[in-house]
Design a protein around this motif. Structure first.
Motif, PDB file in Angstrom:
ATOM      1  N   THR A 186     -83.286  70.540  -5.259  1.00  0.00           N
ATOM      2  CA  THR A 186     -82.948  71.147  -6.547  1.00  0.00           C
ATOM      3  C   THR A 186     -81.436  71.201  -6.731  1.00  0.00           C
ATOM      4  OG1 THR A 186     -84.961  72.472  -6.520  1.00  0.00           O
ATOM      5  CG2 THR A 186     -83.186  73.235  -7.949  1.00  0.00           C
ATOM      6  N   LEU A 187     -80.721  71.611  -5.698  1.00  0.00           N
ATOM      7  CA  LEU A 187     -79.264  71.697  -5.798  1.00  0.00           C
ATOM      8  C   LEU A 187     -78.641  70.315  -6.007  1.00  0.00           C
ATOM      9  CD1 LEU A 187     -78.551  74.408  -3.096  1.00  0.00           C
ATOM     10  CD2 LEU A 187     -78.385  74.654  -5.584  1.00  0.00           C
ATOM     11  N   LYS A 188     -79.164  69.306  -5.326  1.00  0.00           N
ATOM     12  CA  LYS A 188     -78.657  67.942  -5.530  1.00  0.00           C
ATOM     13  C   LYS A 188     -78.898  67.482  -6.958  1.00  0.00           C
ATOM     14  CE  LYS A 188     -78.789  66.433  -0.779  1.00  0.00           C
ATOM     15  NZ  LYS A 188     -79.168  65.471   0.212  1.00  0.00           N
ATOM     16  N   ASN A 189     -80.068  67.834  -7.516  1.00  0.00           N
ATOM     17  CA  ASN A 189     -80.357  67.477  -8.904  1.00  0.00           C
ATOM     18  C   ASN A 189     -79.414  68.190  -9.868  1.00  0.00           C
ATOM     19  OD1 ASN A 189     -82.412  65.674  -8.358  1.00  0.00           O
ATOM     20  ND2 ASN A 189     -84.005  67.223  -8.456  1.00  0.00           N
ATOM     21  N   ILE A 190     -79.104  69.441  -9.598  1.00  0.00           N
ATOM     22  CA  ILE A 190     -78.168  70.179 -10.458  1.00  0.00           C
ATOM     23  C   ILE A 190     -76.806  69.496 -10.459  1.00  0.00           C
ATOM     24  CG2 ILE A 190     -76.854  72.335 -10.652  1.00  0.00           C
ATOM     25  CD1 ILE A 190     -79.442  73.800  -9.752  1.00  0.00           C
ATOM     26  N   LEU A 191     -76.320  69.131  -9.278  1.00  0.00           N
ATOM     27  CA  LEU A 191     -75.029  68.445  -9.192  1.00  0.00           C
ATOM     28  C   LEU A 191     -75.058  67.104  -9.929  1.00  0.00           C
ATOM     29  CD1 LEU A 191     -74.091  69.178  -5.475  1.00  0.00           C
ATOM     30  CD2 LEU A 191     -72.943  70.072  -7.507  1.00  0.00           C
ATOM     31  N   LYS A 192     -76.184  66.406  -9.815  1.00  0.00           N
ATOM     32  CA  LYS A 192     -76.317  65.098 -10.469  1.00  0.00           C
ATOM     33  C   LYS A 192     -76.463  65.244 -11.989  1.00  0.00           C
ATOM     34  CE  LYS A 192     -80.123  62.936 -10.595  1.00  0.00           C
ATOM     35  NZ  LYS A 192     -81.421  62.436 -10.458  1.00  0.00           N
ATOM     36  N   LYS A 240     -69.861  73.399  -9.150  1.00  0.00           N
ATOM     37  CA  LYS A 240     -69.307  73.321  -7.800  1.00  0.00           C
ATOM     38  C   LYS A 240     -70.280  74.050  -6.882  1.00  0.00           C
ATOM     39  CE  LYS A 240     -65.246  74.867  -5.188  1.00  0.00           C
ATOM     40  NZ  LYS A 240     -63.955  75.572  -5.334  1.00  0.00           N
ATOM     41  N   LEU A 241     -70.681  73.403  -5.804  1.00  0.00           N
ATOM     42  CA  LEU A 241     -71.596  73.995  -4.826  1.00  0.00           C
ATOM     43  C   LEU A 241     -70.817  74.281  -3.552  1.00  0.00           C
ATOM     44  CD1 LEU A 241     -74.413  74.754  -3.699  1.00  0.00           C
ATOM     45  CD2 LEU A 241     -74.668  72.348  -3.061  1.00  0.00           C
ATOM     46  N   ILE A 242     -70.822  75.548  -3.146  1.00  0.00           N
ATOM     47  CA  ILE A 242     -70.161  75.970  -1.917  1.00  0.00           C
ATOM     48  C   ILE A 242     -71.237  76.438  -0.940  1.00  0.00           C
ATOM     49  CG2 ILE A 242     -68.527  77.587  -0.885  1.00  0.00           C
ATOM     50  CD1 ILE A 242     -67.203  77.794  -3.654  1.00  0.00           C
ATOM     51  N   VAL A 243     -71.089  76.056   0.319  1.00  0.00           N
ATOM     52  CA  VAL A 243     -72.075  76.424   1.337  1.00  0.00           C
ATOM     53  C   VAL A 243     -71.436  77.393   2.330  1.00  0.00           C
ATOM     54  CG1 VAL A 243     -73.455  75.541   3.242  1.00  0.00           C
ATOM     55  CG2 VAL A 243     -73.338  74.269   1.123  1.00  0.00           C
TER      56      VAL A 243
END
Length: 171
Positions: free
Chosen positions: A90-96, A103-106
């Motif tokens: 889901t997070l990869k799809n949001i970024l795409k 911006k995704l921070i881990v």
């Protein structure tokens, strides 16, 4: 095409019936609520809740996306957590789907009851020191059931990390 040829499955017909039922139900329900509101006027005295915003230090954490994106997602992860693994697609799809906007921070958040999660987080930090965090991150989630120290080192080797540096960091 299949339905016109008479080759639709019973599941397709049930899904279509369910969809139509839900449409009719929603329409009837909203009309009923409207009639109630007209007949019994109400005043809402509750304040709308505020959106919770928390400031989290993220200066040294790995991230993807533009530095000044209008939306920042901070994900707290545990590499043994099945929910964390399920969220990655889901997070990869949001970024795409929202290029330049997210911006995704881990951040590490190993859970004590997970035997290998703390060492996996340390290993990811060691990979981050060599510029291979996201590749290593993906390997850890793909191999959640194999996060022993030996395997953590094997994963690092498969990414051609400097093994002396990685092992010194991890140990």
């Amino acid at each position: 095409k299949q339905e016109k040829a008479g080759k639709g499955t019973p599941g397709d017909e049930l899904a279509a019936r369910d969809f139509l039922y839900r449409q009719r139900y929603y329409k009837a329900f909203t009309e009923y609520l409207k009639r109630l509101q007209e007949r019994y006027p109400t005043e809402v005295l509750l304040k709308e809740p505020e959106v919770a915003v928390r400031r989290v230090a993220t200066t040294d954490d790995p991230w993807q996306g533009p530095a000044m994106a209008p939306v920042t997602i901070v994900e707290f992860i545990d590499f043994e957590c099945p929910g964390c693994a399920a969220l990655q697609a889901t997070l990869k799809n949001i970024l795409k789907d929202f290029p330049g906007k997210v911006k995704l921070i881990v951040r590490d958040f190993p859970i004590k009851r997970h035997q290998f999660s703390e060492k996996a987080a340390e290993a990811a930090a060691c990979a981050h020191a060599q510029g291979k965090f996201w590749e290593y991150f993906d390997l850890l989630f793909q191999n959640q059931s194999g996060l022993t120290i030996e395997n953590l080192k094997l994963y690092a080797g498969s990414l051609q990390l400097d093994m002396a540096q990685f092992c010194e960091c991890l140990d």
